[in-house]
Design an enzyme around this catalytic site. Structure first.
Site, PDB file in Angstrom:
ATOM      1  N   ASP A  98       0.822  -1.211   0.000  1.00 55.74           N
ATOM      2  CA  ASP A  98       0.000   0.000   0.000  1.00 55.74           C
ATOM      3  C   ASP A  98       0.856   1.261   0.000  1.00 55.74           C
ATOM      4  OD1 ASP A  98      -2.370   1.409  -0.001  1.00 55.74           O
ATOM      5  OD2 ASP A  98      -2.714   1.212   2.156  1.00 55.74           O
ATOM      6  N   ASN A 113     -11.103  -2.458  -5.179  1.00 55.29           N
ATOM      7  CA  ASN A 113     -10.368  -1.464  -5.961  1.00 55.29           C
ATOM      8  C   ASN A 113     -11.060  -1.070  -7.270  1.00 55.29           C
ATOM      9  OD1 ASN A 113      -7.129  -2.715  -4.841  1.00 55.29           O
ATOM     10  ND2 ASN A 113      -8.248  -0.929  -4.128  1.00 55.29           N
TER      11      ASN A 113
HETATM   12  C1  IPE Z   1      -5.435  -2.712  -0.126  1.00 52.91           C
HETATM   13  O1  IPE Z   1      -5.121  -1.371  -0.267  1.00 52.91           O
HETATM   14  C2  IPE Z   1      -5.426  -3.399  -1.452  1.00 52.91           C
HETATM   15  C3  IPE Z   1      -4.119  -3.545  -2.095  1.00 52.91           C
HETATM   16  C4  IPE Z   1      -2.955  -3.210  -1.589  1.00 52.91           C
HETATM   17  C5  IPE Z   1      -4.159  -4.141  -3.398  1.00 52.91           C
HETATM   18  P1  IPE Z   1      -6.240  -0.244  -0.399  1.00 52.91           P
HETATM   19  O2  IPE Z   1      -5.518   1.048  -0.485  1.00 52.91           O
HETATM   20  O3  IPE Z   1      -7.165  -0.578  -1.500  1.00 52.91           O
HETATM   21  O4  IPE Z   1      -7.043  -0.381   0.970  1.00 52.91           O
HETATM   22  P2  IPE Z   1      -7.876   0.702   1.774  1.00 52.91           P
HETATM   23  O5  IPE Z   1      -8.823   1.327   0.799  1.00 52.91           O
HETATM   24  O6  IPE Z   1      -6.899   1.703   2.302  1.00 52.91           O
HETATM   25  O7  IPE Z   1      -8.535  -0.068   2.859  1.00 52.91           O
HETATM   26  C1  IPE Z   2      -1.736   0.227  -3.256  1.00 55.22           C
HETATM   27  O1  IPE Z   2      -1.483   1.595  -3.318  1.00 55.22           O
HETATM   28  C2  IPE Z   2      -1.924  -0.380  -4.619  1.00 55.22           C
HETATM   29  C3  IPE Z   2      -3.319  -0.744  -4.927  1.00 55.22           C
HETATM   30  C4  IPE Z   2      -4.315  -0.720  -4.087  1.00 55.22           C
HETATM   31  C5  IPE Z   2      -3.587  -1.171  -6.285  1.00 55.22           C
HETATM   32  P1  IPE Z   2      -2.665   2.637  -3.276  1.00 55.22           P
HETATM   33  O2  IPE Z   2      -3.059   2.956  -4.675  1.00 55.22           O
HETATM   34  O3  IPE Z   2      -3.761   2.196  -2.405  1.00 55.22           O
HETATM   35  O4  IPE Z   2      -1.933   3.892  -2.642  1.00 55.22           O
HETATM   36  P2  IPE Z   2      -2.541   4.912  -1.599  1.00 55.22           P
HETATM   37  O5  IPE Z   2      -3.039   4.118  -0.441  1.00 55.22           O
HETATM   38  O6  IPE Z   2      -3.635   5.656  -2.303  1.00 55.22           O
HETATM   39  O7  IPE Z   2      -1.388   5.790  -1.248  1.00 55.22           O
HETATM   40 MG    MG Z   3      -4.135   2.414  -0.427  1.00 56.32          MG
END
Ligand code: IPE
Ligand code: IPE
Ligand code: MG
Length: 248
Positions: free
Chosen positions: A26, A74
């Site tokens: 993340d 997502n």
């Molecule tokens: C979790 O991250 C999913 C992945 C790393 C693929 P998210 O960024 O989607 O999770 P939330 O929205 O912060 O819970």
């Molecule tokens: C994790 O990074 C990757 C996916 C969920 C695909 P994020 O895209 O959630 O990054 P933040 O949390 O917005 O910084």
């Molecule tokens: Mg995230």
């Protein structure tokens, strides 16, 4: 684009380290925003971190690495971010396939493939088939994966087996149910790492992580290094896992 295969050592230099590490990668979006760049720039930088972590697995004694790439939630993101991520998964498979194959990495994908583009699914299937003989490190990539969705899909298959007389209701227990999960061939994760400072599991490996140890680190995924990974594995080795019992 693919690097020369590196010799993989199987002697761990951490004793008692985790055999299976799962990572919630993340922070890509925030990493990009901090640099005034679009979110996809962060996802590309994040994808480039995977190789390093994977290559450091044998030295850390890690035999299974499972990474969360795209959750069932997502899809709520903008159409352009979702499309960019799907394109990135195809690019990752194309550019990394040879190195994965030559480095002895066995690749598996978990998650519901039904909603994914058939072209991507074809590439996923091909990479799984191509690395089926490998066994130095088991890399599992979760795409369109959600723990609740996985349990629901598993339950549907299990119910069908009962309805068709292949499974007796009395046989359903903690041993039989996980055989219907996407992870049925994998051991449960010993350690789950989440980067970016969020302290939640966001629907990742709900059943499997019942007794996993957790590490929530502030590092944003594109900044996560093999060194930090190694430190977390070493810290795990010092933990006392009791599984509900009393230390002997
Ligand atoms: C979790 O991250 C999913 C992945 C790393 C693929 P998210 O960024 O989607 O999770 P939330 O929205 O912060 O819970
Ligand atoms: C994790 O990074 C990757 C996916 C969920 C695909 P994020 O895209 O959630 O990054 P933040 O949390 O917005 O910084
Ligand atoms: Mg995230």
């Amino acid at each position: 684009m693919t690097a020369q295969p590196k010799p993989i050592t199987t002697t761990p230099d951490i004793s008692g380290g985790p055999r299976h590490v799962a990572i919630i990668m993340d922070g890509n979006g925030r990493w990009a925003t901090q640099r005034g760049r679009p979110r996809l720039f962060g996802h590309h930088a994040g994808a480039r971190r995977v190789r390093d972590i994977l290559e450091s697995c044998p030295a850390a004694g890690v035999k299974y690495l499972t990474i969360f790439a795209f959750s069932t939630e997502n899809w709520k993101r903008t159409q352009s971010e979702v499309a960019g991520l799907m394109k990135l998964f195809r690019k990752y498979i194309l550019t990394e396939a040879d190195a994965l194959k030559n480095n002895g990495v066995r690749v598996r994908f978990i998650g519901d493939r039904v909603r994914l583009d058939p072209k991507l699914v074809e590439m996923m299937d091909a990479l799984e088939a191509r690395t089926i003989e490998n066994d130095s490190v088991n890399l599992t990539i979760a795409i369109n994966y959600g723990g609740r969705d996985e349990v629901a899909r598993a339950t549907k298959r299990l119910a069908r087996d009962v309805a068709d007389g292949r499974l007796n209701v009395d046989e359903i227990d903690e041993e039989t149910l996980p055989r219907y999960l996407d992870t049925w061939v994998l051991p449960d994760p010993d350690l789950v790492i989440r980067t970016s400072g969020e302290a939640r599991i966001s629907n990742f490996l709900l059943w499997q992580s019942a007794y996993s140890e957790y590490e929530f680190v502030n590092t944003l995924w594109p900044d996560f290094t093999a060194e930090e990974f190694h430190q977390l594995c070493a810290a795990y080795a010092k933990r006392d896992r009791r599984f509900g019992g009393v230390k002997g």
